[in-house]
Design a protein around this motif. Structure first.
Motif, PDB file in Angstrom:
ATOM      1  N   ALA A 297      45.038  14.311  44.007  1.00 32.79           N
ATOM      2  CA  ALA A 297      44.988  12.907  43.601  1.00 32.79           C
ATOM      3  C   ALA A 297      44.417  12.724  42.203  1.00 32.79           C
ATOM      4  CB  ALA A 297      44.162  12.105  44.601  1.00 32.79           C
ATOM      5  N   VAL A 483      34.890   5.523  44.407  1.00 34.47           N
ATOM      6  CA  VAL A 483      35.670   6.741  44.639  1.00 34.47           C
ATOM      7  C   VAL A 483      34.703   7.916  44.776  1.00 34.47           C
ATOM      8  CG1 VAL A 483      37.452   8.283  43.742  1.00 34.47           C
ATOM      9  CG2 VAL A 483      37.615   5.816  43.340  1.00 34.47           C
ATOM     10  N   THR A 484      34.767   8.610  45.903  1.00 33.02           N
ATOM     11  CA  THR A 484      33.909   9.760  46.150  1.00 33.02           C
ATOM     12  C   THR A 484      34.746  11.031  46.166  1.00 33.02           C
ATOM     13  OG1 THR A 484      34.102   9.437  48.547  1.00 33.02           O
ATOM     14  CG2 THR A 484      32.242   8.384  47.441  1.00 33.02           C
ATOM     15  N   LYS A 485      34.099  12.183  46.329  1.00 32.81           N
ATOM     16  CA  LYS A 485      34.817  13.460  46.329  1.00 32.81           C
ATOM     17  C   LYS A 485      35.931  13.454  47.366  1.00 32.81           C
ATOM     18  CE  LYS A 485      31.162  16.453  44.544  1.00 32.81           C
ATOM     19  NZ  LYS A 485      30.334  17.660  44.773  1.00 32.81           N
ATOM     20  N   GLY A 486      37.043  14.054  46.986  1.00 34.22           N
ATOM     21  CA  GLY A 486      38.202  14.006  47.861  1.00 34.22           C
ATOM     22  C   GLY A 486      39.040  12.775  47.632  1.00 34.22           C
ATOM     23  N   ALA A 487      38.678  11.988  46.578  1.00 32.14           N
ATOM     24  CA  ALA A 487      39.404  10.762  46.214  1.00 32.14           C
ATOM     25  C   ALA A 487      39.407   9.736  47.342  1.00 32.14           C
ATOM     26  CB  ALA A 487      40.832  11.084  45.775  1.00 32.14           C
ATOM     27  N   VAL A 488      38.287   9.651  48.087  1.00 30.60           N
ATOM     28  CA  VAL A 488      38.134   8.649  49.146  1.00 30.60           C
ATOM     29  C   VAL A 488      37.651   7.348  48.520  1.00 30.60           C
ATOM     30  CG1 VAL A 488      36.981   8.051  51.291  1.00 30.60           C
ATOM     31  CG2 VAL A 488      37.651  10.429  50.853  1.00 30.60           C
ATOM     32  N   CYS A 489      38.401   6.280  48.742  1.00 32.96           N
ATOM     33  CA  CYS A 489      38.140   4.990  48.102  1.00 32.96           C
ATOM     34  C   CYS A 489      37.668   3.957  49.127  1.00 32.96           C
ATOM     35  CB  CYS A 489      39.403   4.463  47.434  1.00 32.96           C
ATOM     36  SG  CYS A 489      40.220   5.637  46.332  1.00 32.96           S
ATOM     37  N   THR A 490      36.575   3.287  48.822  1.00 31.04           N
ATOM     38  CA  THR A 490      36.103   2.155  49.628  1.00 31.04           C
ATOM     39  C   THR A 490      35.979   0.954  48.717  1.00 31.04           C
ATOM     40  OG1 THR A 490      33.800   2.827  49.316  1.00 31.04           O
ATOM     41  CG2 THR A 490      34.905   3.571  51.332  1.00 31.04           C
ATOM     42  N   PRO A 506      38.529   2.345  54.404  1.00 28.89           N
ATOM     43  CA  PRO A 506      38.560   3.439  53.425  1.00 28.89           C
ATOM     44  C   PRO A 506      39.986   3.964  53.267  1.00 28.89           C
ATOM     45  CG  PRO A 506      36.743   3.738  54.960  1.00 28.89           C
ATOM     46  CD  PRO A 506      37.589   2.620  55.510  1.00 28.89           C
ATOM     47  N   THR A 508      42.230   7.221  51.301  1.00 30.72           N
ATOM     48  CA  THR A 508      42.245   8.470  50.544  1.00 30.72           C
ATOM     49  C   THR A 508      43.410   8.445  49.573  1.00 30.72           C
ATOM     50  OG1 THR A 508      41.246   9.702  52.371  1.00 30.72           O
ATOM     51  CG2 THR A 508      42.379  10.989  50.672  1.00 30.72           C
ATOM     52  N   LYS A 510      46.188   9.427  46.812  1.00 30.85           N
ATOM     53  CA  LYS A 510      47.156  10.516  46.752  1.00 30.85           C
ATOM     54  C   LYS A 510      47.791  10.537  45.374  1.00 30.85           C
ATOM     55  CE  LYS A 510      50.856  12.540  49.604  1.00 30.85           C
ATOM     56  NZ  LYS A 510      51.750  12.311  50.766  1.00 30.85           N
TER      57      LYS A 510
END
Length: 544
Positions: A297, A483-490, A506, A508, A510
């Motif tokens: 991502a 955006v946190t590690k692994g491109a996880v978005c909240t 949340p 993720t 891509k």
């Protein structure tokens, strides 16, 4: 005397301690900046750009370093980045204000447009050779890389021709090496060389295959042409983007036959498939290699590796065998003859208070003037455009104002004022890739409502799902994504800019089609009207 000596020692210790504290604070501040690779102590950490500058190529001209990269369907295209030390880079220009044919690229052509380019400097002119896999190989040029570049000139027509690199030889002859995109040409894992006309740079029909990569070099591509100590060298990645390695070919004859050697692979590092890039020599004679790493991502992020020569073969990275290297994670900065260059993160935040759009922003197709306007009034205005008739979802929408993910972990907060004029008009903050999500603000029955819209497999005509909506009390609001590690978005929102509430689920992120996920703004409506609504984007701020 003894007292004086002890006092002097005490002061020396105090000053040393103070200097260490200042250095620690400086280093901590640097770590809190977006996208900083410079450690502030004479070293750097890879990647030097945790942002999607795919297929980087670079040169040195005097004391200046210039880089360009693939831009695909994103416009403006062919970014020009500048550095003084190979570690700190600034986006300073684009060589391509629009894609040709203009009518074709008025629509989003994901995966098309500008593939891996090559930047060169010859006879006081800068050149960029770039391929469009559907049309052939083009050239643009200028005497000022920060100024206007020439219009693209097609020098070698052909579907599936990619990854061109020229070489001006000492005898005045000009050669071009290139590769093939199997999706268009029907053949791949081949590298070829031809000559170019001196005056026009038009390609001659004298092409010669110099390697068939089906034997040990599967998916060999991205050739970069150099000459050193009487040898012709072609640096070319092989083995595929996520899992490959760097191969180098060499020959005393430009037409071959070429010897080959693997000069860098992943080794025991987390840097998967170190892919194509550029060899650069500093003012002091040090050799360095820039390349990309595919990080899903986040796109294809840029690394810098030391390079050394052994019996006229390069070894890239940290040597761990007789003939091969592996990527470094932290290393001393290049010796460019000077020091103390400022640490410069890429510009990503924007106050939108200048009469031109910031260079970090791109559209997904050739823009129309009425999509949006900058101003000196402290905001950028996006106008609600009709959703294209052929659009299944946002993936097919061209008027998305977007920029690259700037780092692995970040928070982006924006202030917006939505002046909807009709029901059904909408705006929002979007995270876009092959999947996407966005916080949507739309008008219904004269009132504004907030919801989250998500689409899986957008590139395959996926359909959107929408959360329950929440009424907003004002047309000015604040939207935020973490955006946190692994491109996880909240996501969060606020109506006063102080108290933020979590909203939606949340997501993720891509990657897109050959590009990383992007973040930005949308403004849409159903059908055309003569006085559409708009959104005033006051600012967007990126923080750690």
């Amino acid at each position: 005397m003894k007292y004086f000596k002890s006092t002097t020692v005490a002061l020396a210790i105090a000053f040393t301690t103070m200097a260490e504290v200042v250095a620690q604070n400086k280093n901590q501040t640097l770590k809190e900046e977006i996208g900083i690779a410079d450690n502030g102590n004479g070293t750097f950490s890879n990647p030097i750009l945790h942002s999607d500058y795919s297929d980087p190529d670079a040169i040195r001209v005097g004391d200046d370093y210039y880089m360009t990269a693939s831009s695909f369907n994103c416009i403006p295209g062919l970014p020009i980045l500048h550095s003084k030390d190979l570690v700190n880079w600034t986006l300073v220009n684009y060589a391509l204000p629009k894609l040709e044919p203009s009518e074709v690229f008025s629509k989003a052509q994901h995966g098309g447009g500008v593939w891996a380019p090559c930047i060169r400097y010859h006879n006081n002119e800068f050149y960029i050779f770039y391929p469009d896999p559907d049309y052939g190989i083009f050239v643009v040029k200028t005497t000022d890389p920060l100024g206007k570049w020439s219009k693209p000139m097609l020098i070698k027509e052909g579907k599936g021709l990619i990854d061109p690199t020229p070489l001006w030889d000492e005898d005045g002859k000009i050669y071009l090496t290139y590769a093939f995109a199997g999706s268009r040409a029907g053949i791949k894992s081949l590298l070829a060389v031809c000559t170019l006309e001196k005056e026009t740079l038009q390609a001659n029909q004298d092409d010669v295959i110099i390697i068939d990569g089906h034997e040990g070099e599967t998916t060999i591509e991205g050739p970069k042409f150099y000459k050193r100590n009487g040898y012709y060298y072609i640096f070319a990645p092989a083995g595929g983007v996520p899992t490959g390695w760097q191969t180098v070919l060499r020959s005393k004859n430009v037409w071959g036959p070429y010897e080959k050697r693997k000069v860098m692979d992943q080794g025991n590092t987390p840097i998967n498939g170190p892919h194509q890039g550029a060899w650069v020599t500093t003012q002091t004679g040090e050799d360095w290699f820039l390349h990309f790493q595919d990080k899903g991502a986040y796109g294809r992020i840029v690394h810098l590796q030391p390079m050394q020569w052994k019996k006229d073969w390069p070894i890239i990275g940290e040597p761990y065998g007789k003939e091969i290297g592996k990527p470094v994670l932290t290393y001393k900065k290049p010796n460019v003859g000077k020091s103390n260059f400022p640490v410069t993160p890429l510009t990503v935040s924007d106050e939108f208070d200048k009469p031109q759009l910031g260079l970090q922003w791109q559209w997904h197709a050739n823009p129309q003037v009425y999509w949006g306007f900058p101003s000196t009034m402290g905001y950028y205005t996006l106008y609600c455009q009709p959703t294209p008739e052929n659009a299944t979802n946002l993936f097919d929408v061209p008027n998305l104002l977007l920029q690259k993910f700037p780092d692995e972990v970040f928070t982006a907060t924006t202030k917006m004022t939505f002046n909807a004029r009709f029901d059904g008009e909408q705006t929002g903050l979007v995270i876009l890739g092959l999947d996407y999500t966005y916080l949507k603000v739309s008008q219904k029955d004269g009132k504004l409502f907030l919801s989250q819209v998500t689409c899986q497999n957008a590139d395959k005509k996926g359909t959107e799902t929408e959360s329950k909506s929440k009424a907003l009390q004002s047309n000015t609001f604040y939207l935020r994504v973490n955006v946190t590690k692994g491109a996880v978005c909240t996501f969060e929102y606020s109506e006063n800019g102080t108290n933020f509430e979590t909203f939606g689920k949340p997501f993720t992120a891509k990657e897109g089609k050959w590009i990383g996920a992007k973040i930005g703004f949308v403004a849409l409506r159903e059908g055309k009207i003569n006085d559409a609504g708009n959104v005033l984007i006051d600012w967007i701020k990126f923080t750690k």
